[in-house]
Scaffold this motif. Structure first.
Motif, PDB file in Angstrom:
ATOM      1  N   VAL A  30      -6.785  -7.302 -14.586  1.00 53.96           N
ATOM      2  CA  VAL A  30      -7.175  -6.623 -13.354  1.00 53.96           C
ATOM      3  C   VAL A  30      -6.320  -7.213 -12.248  1.00 53.96           C
ATOM      4  CG1 VAL A  30      -9.030  -6.219 -11.716  1.00 53.96           C
ATOM      5  CG2 VAL A  30      -9.544  -6.316 -14.158  1.00 53.96           C
ATOM      6  N   ALA A  32      -6.289  -7.739  -9.086  1.00 53.22           N
ATOM      7  CA  ALA A  32      -7.164  -7.691  -7.907  1.00 53.22           C
ATOM      8  C   ALA A  32      -6.357  -7.882  -6.630  1.00 53.22           C
ATOM      9  CB  ALA A  32      -8.251  -8.744  -8.017  1.00 53.22           C
ATOM     10  N   GLU A  51     -11.258  -0.261   0.973  1.00 52.63           N
ATOM     11  CA  GLU A  51     -12.489   0.175   0.337  1.00 52.63           C
ATOM     12  C   GLU A  51     -12.908  -0.765  -0.785  1.00 52.63           C
ATOM     13  OE1 GLU A  51     -12.879   4.743   0.518  1.00 52.63           O
ATOM     14  OE2 GLU A  51     -10.779   4.287   0.147  1.00 52.63           O
ATOM     15  N   SER A  52     -14.122  -0.546  -1.233  1.00 51.86           N
ATOM     16  CA  SER A  52     -14.716  -1.375  -2.265  1.00 51.86           C
ATOM     17  C   SER A  52     -13.775  -1.560  -3.455  1.00 51.86           C
ATOM     18  CB  SER A  52     -16.008  -0.719  -2.721  1.00 51.86           C
ATOM     19  OG  SER A  52     -16.689  -1.579  -3.577  1.00 51.86           O
ATOM     20  N   GLY A  53     -13.571  -2.790  -3.874  1.00 52.78           N
ATOM     21  CA  GLY A  53     -12.785  -3.065  -5.060  1.00 52.78           C
ATOM     22  C   GLY A  53     -11.294  -3.187  -4.812  1.00 52.78           C
ATOM     23  N   CYS A  54     -10.845  -3.070  -3.556  1.00 50.05           N
ATOM     24  CA  CYS A  54      -9.401  -3.115  -3.312  1.00 50.05           C
ATOM     25  C   CYS A  54      -8.876  -4.543  -3.326  1.00 50.05           C
ATOM     26  CB  CYS A  54      -9.036  -2.410  -2.006  1.00 50.05           C
ATOM     27  SG  CYS A  54      -9.560  -3.298  -0.543  1.00 50.05           S
ATOM     28  N   GLY A  55      -9.769  -5.529  -3.346  1.00 50.21           N
ATOM     29  CA  GLY A  55      -9.318  -6.906  -3.489  1.00 50.21           C
ATOM     30  C   GLY A  55      -9.481  -7.782  -2.265  1.00 50.21           C
ATOM     31  N   LYS A  56     -10.213  -7.322  -1.262  1.00 47.08           N
ATOM     32  CA  LYS A  56     -10.361  -8.076  -0.019  1.00 47.08           C
ATOM     33  C   LYS A  56     -11.008  -9.440  -0.254  1.00 47.08           C
ATOM     34  CE  LYS A  56     -13.058  -4.933   1.794  1.00 47.08           C
ATOM     35  NZ  LYS A  56     -13.167  -4.024   0.643  1.00 47.08           N
ATOM     36  N   SER A  57     -12.159  -9.430  -0.941  1.00 45.11           N
ATOM     37  CA  SER A  57     -12.869 -10.700  -1.147  1.00 45.11           C
ATOM     38  C   SER A  57     -12.048 -11.636  -2.011  1.00 45.11           C
ATOM     39  CB  SER A  57     -14.217 -10.460  -1.819  1.00 45.11           C
ATOM     40  OG  SER A  57     -15.037  -9.691  -0.993  1.00 45.11           O
ATOM     41  N   THR A  58     -11.415 -11.094  -3.036  1.00 44.77           N
ATOM     42  CA  THR A  58     -10.612 -11.932  -3.924  1.00 44.77           C
ATOM     43  C   THR A  58      -9.475 -12.575  -3.142  1.00 44.77           C
ATOM     44  OG1 THR A  58     -11.144 -10.435  -5.734  1.00 44.77           O
ATOM     45  CG2 THR A  58      -9.348 -11.975  -6.098  1.00 44.77           C
ATOM     46  N   GLU A 179     -17.304  -9.544   5.220  1.00 48.19           N
ATOM     47  CA  GLU A 179     -18.348  -8.562   5.519  1.00 48.19           C
ATOM     48  C   GLU A 179     -19.531  -9.212   6.236  1.00 48.19           C
ATOM     49  OE1 GLU A 179     -17.951  -5.384   4.893  1.00 48.19           O
ATOM     50  OE2 GLU A 179     -16.640  -5.169   3.156  1.00 48.19           O
ATOM     51  N   PRO A 280      -7.883  -1.001 -10.803  1.00 50.03           N
ATOM     52  CA  PRO A 280      -6.858  -2.028 -10.600  1.00 50.03           C
ATOM     53  C   PRO A 280      -6.366  -2.627 -11.924  1.00 50.03           C
ATOM     54  CG  PRO A 280      -9.016  -2.841  -9.874  1.00 50.03           C
ATOM     55  CD  PRO A 280      -9.198  -1.414 -10.280  1.00 50.03           C
TER      56      PRO A 280
HETATM   57  N1  LIG Z   1     -14.020 -12.886 -11.433  1.00 51.64           N
HETATM   58  C1  LIG Z   1     -13.528 -11.679 -11.679  1.00 51.64           C
HETATM   59  N2  LIG Z   1     -13.178 -11.303 -12.937  1.00 51.64           N
HETATM   60  C2  LIG Z   1     -12.678 -10.088 -13.188  1.00 51.64           C
HETATM   61  N3  LIG Z   1     -12.468  -9.144 -12.254  1.00 51.64           N
HETATM   62  C3  LIG Z   1     -12.772  -9.444 -10.985  1.00 51.64           C
HETATM   63  C4  LIG Z   1     -13.328 -10.721 -10.634  1.00 51.64           C
HETATM   64  N4  LIG Z   1     -13.559 -10.725  -9.292  1.00 51.64           N
HETATM   65  C5  LIG Z   1     -13.174  -9.511  -8.833  1.00 51.64           C
HETATM   66  N5  LIG Z   1     -12.696  -8.736  -9.849  1.00 51.64           N
HETATM   67  C6  LIG Z   1     -12.160  -7.370  -9.731  1.00 51.64           C
HETATM   68  O1  LIG Z   1     -11.128  -7.412  -8.784  1.00 51.64           O
HETATM   69  C7  LIG Z   1     -11.115  -6.247  -7.981  1.00 51.64           C
HETATM   70  C8  LIG Z   1     -11.213  -6.612  -6.528  1.00 51.64           C
HETATM   71  O2  LIG Z   1     -12.506  -7.137  -6.259  1.00 51.64           O
HETATM   72  P1  LIG Z   1     -12.950  -7.661  -4.829  1.00 51.64           P
HETATM   73  O3  LIG Z   1     -14.333  -8.163  -4.951  1.00 51.64           O
HETATM   74  O4  LIG Z   1     -11.926  -8.582  -4.306  1.00 51.64           O
HETATM   75  O5  LIG Z   1     -12.922  -6.336  -3.977  1.00 51.64           O
HETATM   76  P2  LIG Z   1     -13.393  -6.098  -2.471  1.00 51.64           P
HETATM   77  O6  LIG Z   1     -12.280  -5.427  -1.780  1.00 51.64           O
HETATM   78  O7  LIG Z   1     -13.911  -7.362  -1.889  1.00 51.64           O
HETATM   79  O8  LIG Z   1     -14.573  -5.057  -2.663  1.00 51.64           O
HETATM   80  P3  LIG Z   1     -15.967  -4.907  -1.887  1.00 51.64           P
HETATM   81  O9  LIG Z   1     -15.663  -4.177  -0.631  1.00 51.64           O
HETATM   82  O10 LIG Z   1     -16.780  -4.079  -2.832  1.00 51.64           O
HETATM   83  O11 LIG Z   1     -16.523  -6.281  -1.669  1.00 51.64           O
HETATM   84  C9  LIG Z   1     -12.268  -5.395  -8.483  1.00 51.64           C
HETATM   85  O12 LIG Z   1     -11.781  -4.450  -9.375  1.00 51.64           O
HETATM   86  C10 LIG Z   1     -13.163  -6.391  -9.173  1.00 51.64           C
HETATM   87  O13 LIG Z   1     -13.902  -5.748 -10.180  1.00 51.64           O
END
Ligand SMILES: Nc1ncnc2c1ncn2[C@@H]1O[C@H](COP(=O)(O)OP(=O)(O)OP(=O)(O)O)[C@@H](O)[C@H]1O
Ligand SMILES: Nc1ncnc2c1ncn2[C@@H]1O[C@H](COP(=O)(O)OP(=O)(O)OP(=O)(O)O)[C@@H](O)[C@H]1O
Ligand code: SF4
Ligand code: SF4
Ligand SMILES: [Mg+2]
Ligand SMILES: [Mg+2]
Lengths: 343, 341
Positions: A30, A32, A51-58, A179, A280
């Motif tokens: 993935v 991320a 948007e959700s899942g785009c990788g911001k938190s990561t 957030e 992703p």
């Molecule tokens: N520990 C992990 N192992 C595997 N995949 C992960 C892990 N953490 C995040 N992901 C994947 O990485 C991608 C980005 O996740 P992330 O949480 O960074 O998104 P986000 O932009 O913060 O979303 P949101 O707005 O929903 O919080 C997602 O597809 C998520 O499923």
């Protein structure tokens, strides 16, 4: 001007996807965070939207080394965070703190507020007394009596104040707010946003504010980066970005935000995107946005990944056709539903 | 089509909710009113919004209208007249016939309203079959049409999939497709896009808007997002702590909010189109700081306009100039538009 406080270069965070129970092997990843470069000036606020899942938190977590960095570097005040360990990592962490989205989940329900706030101080061997706790509570607008209470005795907004107090307890220089208001009721979001503003002023903090709400980010940020599928697609000064969004994704994102004003709602042009965010784990070829892009052109968008490049002074866009789109030479067209399932 | 429709006079409201109260609490225990003397009308084709923050009673209102509240520990009073028939007293069979033929509902969380072990196709086709009395294969065909209409790519394939295989936005579109399959006269949508991303929210709202316009259905939209209201609804009811505190048509409400809570909300939310760097004017306190309506105004602990009177007795809902207000000291003219913080 001095160097940026935070410098992120070509950062990648790939989570391996494994198959098989006994002899699990990697069958993919993935992506991320997939090649992000960013600068944040001391004392300023960078807003990160997407948007959700785009990788911001990561991305945020990787900057604090709370997520594993696959490649690339994060420099804080000139030092590469990735290379640190032991005592040096600990003292670096003192300077970089995080405020989480869900205040309830991020506070230990069995600890009193005093214990929650002093835990980071103890962990870093910093002496403290009751005055310190009272000052912290005061800084986030909570009464001194809050110290002896437990998280469940507070409202959502108050809990978020506790989370913020914990983050600033160590007097960090850099705070990532992930957030910070999206779990809160509308009527109390403004209180928390104002608090973050005040603390920045008071403590000279540098912020990375992560939010999916463009209005929140616009309110907070000096500089805004827009993220799509692990990459930054546009970055500019906040006024510039909101006045002249250039990347097709930024444009549709902005046009999608409802504005609480009937006159504005009746007159604005909406770019309605078709389809969902691709996975992703299997991002589209070329420009990752090409499967949904109303401005897509044959065949470069499909074949070649656009660089994030400076298109106007201080305004970076990752789109092959940024100039043409900006001047109106290329306009939006229909995206057929069938295109979305291709690739 | 051989569906029997209840007769209606054109000047009659489609739905008329009168003094609806819903109290929770088992007998003998102290109960509390989640919904307290709520009244509103919806005319055919009208789009009405109920806004308010978490816990203000929006969902309970919708569930009461649909007859979906649990039967134990709940006391419901008042009237819910659908074309003259009181849904609160009519028999269960008549109610379930109306539900899903003339009145449909879309919930916030599509996962809870879709059956996880049944394919999307069967769930859509079942509704179509039940209401249009067509053959199974024809129902399937129509199901594909419906899914295509709500913007689901490759609908034929999606029909064979299970809910968990779809994204949140797609699931919500499936629910809208199911809700509108029987061409209801009234669609109740409870936060239908709250769980979705903005670009997906925009897609779903667009679909909803189009389909509602095509079928001439009335819409009861429940949301906490004033932006969604501004783009979609003709009329607004603002709820606070179980009661309606302000009721007005959309333009009036946004241009000149008169209730301190409504005004406070509009001033406190960051807007995409307001000058940047402007300090927000929050509403102090939190929605949990409230006093029972029996003792005074529930908003009083947070209200900048509060006077002694406000905590002595409850303000009544009073009609004036095309709106209804529950406040002793409402915002006036200029103050309601640009009040100094
Ligand atoms: N520990 C992990 N192992 C595997 N995949 C992960 C892990 N953490 C995040 N992901 C994947 O990485 C991608 C980005 O996740 P992330 O949480 O960074 O998104 P986000 O932009 O913060 O979303 P949101 O707005 O929903 O919080 C997602 O597809 C998520 O499923
Ligand atoms: N089944 C139930 N039993 C007891 N109390 C309930 C029940 N359902 C709802 N309530 C209470 O009724 C009040 C109103 O709830 P409701 O779900 O209508 O709020 P809402 O306005 O829809 O809020 P949200 O925006 O969070 O969905 C709340 O205090 C809630 O806790
Ligand atoms: S590179 Fe092509 S597909 Fe990507 S955003 Fe630009 S126009 Fe759209
Ligand atoms: S009745 Fe009094 S306390 Fe309640 S909203 Fe009006 S002014 Fe404020
Ligand atoms: Mg996140
Ligand atoms: Mg609800």
């Amino acid at each position: 001007m001095s160097d940026p406080l935070v410098q992120v270069r070509d950062l990648e965070v790939h989570f391996p996807i494994r198959r098989g129970l006994l002899f699990s092997r990697e069958v993919g990843a993935v992506r991320a965070v997939d090649g992000v470069s960013l600068d944040i000036d001391a004392g300023s606020t960078l807003g990160l939207v997407g948007e959700s899942g785009c990788g911001k938190s990561t991305l945020g977590r990787a900057m604090l080394r709370l997520a594993p960095v696959t490649r690339g570097s994060v420099r804080f005040d000139g030092t590469d965070v990735a290379g640190l360990s032991g005592e040096r990592l600990r003292s670096m962490r003192q300077n970089m703190q995080m405020v989480f989205q869900d205040p309830m989940a991020s506070l230990n329900p069995r600890q009193s507020v005093e214990t929650i706030l002093t835990e980071p101080l103890r962990a870093h061997g910093i002496p403290y007394d009751a005055t310190r706790v009272r000052r912290l509570l005061d800084q986030v607008g909570l009464p001194a009596s809050a110290a002896r209470k437990y998280p469940h005795e507070f409202s959502g907004g108050q809990r978020q104040r506790i989370g913020i107090a914990r983050a600033v307890a160590l007097e960090p220089r850099f705070v990532i707010a992930d957030e910070p208001v999206s779990a809160l009721d509308v009527s109390i979001q403004a209180q928390v946003l104002n608090l973050l503003d005040d603390l920045q002023e008071e403590l000279g903090l540098t912020y990375l504010v992560i939010a999916h709400d463009l209005a929140v980010v616009r309110h907070m940020a000096d500089e805004v980066a827009v993220m799509y599928l692990g990459g930054i697609v546009e970055q500019a000064g906040a006024d510039d970005l909101y006045a002249s969004p250039t990347h097709p994704y930024t444009r549709s994102l902005m046009s999608a935000v409802p504005v609480p004003d009937p006159a504005v709602e009746a007159s604005r042009e909406r770019i309605i995107l078709q389809g969902d965010l691709p996975s992703p784990a299997n991002p589209p070829s070329g420009c990752t946005f090409h499967t949904r892009c109303p401005f897509r052109q044959e065949s470069r968008c499909h074949d070649e990944r656009p660089e994030l490049r400076e298109v106007f002074p201080g305004h970076r866009v990752a789109c092959h056709w940024a100039e043409e789109i900006s001047s109106g030479a290329i306009g939006p067209h229909e995206v057929a539903l069938t295109d979305l399932e291709a690739d | 089509m051989s569906r029997a429709r209840t007769a209606t006079r054109p000047d009659e409201p489609l739905l008329s909710v009168r003094d609806l109260s819903v109290r929770f609490g088992l007998r003998g225990q102290e109960s509390f009113a989640a919904v307290d003397e709520v009244s509103f009308d919806i005319n055919p084709g009208q789009h009405l919004a109920i806004v308010g923050e978490s816990g203000s009673g929006k969902s309970v209102t919708a569930l009461a209208v649909m007859g979906l509240l649990p039967s134990r520990g709940v006391q419901v009073s008042g009237e819910v007249l659908y074309r003259g028939t009181d849904l609160l007293t009519c028999d269960r069979r008549a109610m379930s016939r109306l539900r899903g033929s003339e009145i449909a509902m879309v919930f916030q969380d599509p996962m809870t309203s879709l059956n996880p072990v049944v394919t999307i196709g069967r769930q859509v086709a079942e509704v179509v079959q039940r209401h249009l009395k067509v053959s199974r294969s024809e129902a399937f065909e129509r199901g594909v049409d419906l899914l295509t209409r709500v913007g689901i790519p490759d609908a034929g394939r999606r029909m064979k999939e299970y809910p968990h295989q779809l994204s949140g936005g797609m699931r919500q579109r499936v629910l809208i497709a199911i809700g509108l399959a029987c061409e209801p006269k009234l669609l109740i949508a409870d936060e239908p896009t709250t769980a979705l991303d903005v670009t997906i929210q925009a897609q779903v709202l667009e679909v909803l808007k189009e389909l509602v316009a095509d079928t001439d259905a009335a819409l009861l939209m429940i949301t906490h997002d004033l932006g969604v209201v501004a783009g979609l609804c003709d009329d607004v009811r603002v709820m606070y702590s179980g009661r309606i505190v302000e009721s007005a048509d959309r333009d009036r409400l946004f241009a000149e909010p008169r209730h301190p809570y409504t005004g406070g909300l509009l001033r406190s939310i960051p807007r995409l189109d307001s000058p940047r760097g402007q300090r927000l004017t929050p509403i102090p306190g939190s929605p949990t700081q409230t006093i029972p309506w029996e003792q005074g105004c529930a908003f009083a602990p947070r209200c900048a306009h509060r006077a002694d009177q406000c905590t002595d007795s409850a303000p009544p809902l009073e009609q004036s100039e095309g709106r209804a207000l529950r406040c002793f000291h409402p915002l006036t003219g200029a103050a309601s538009q640009q009040e100094a913080p």
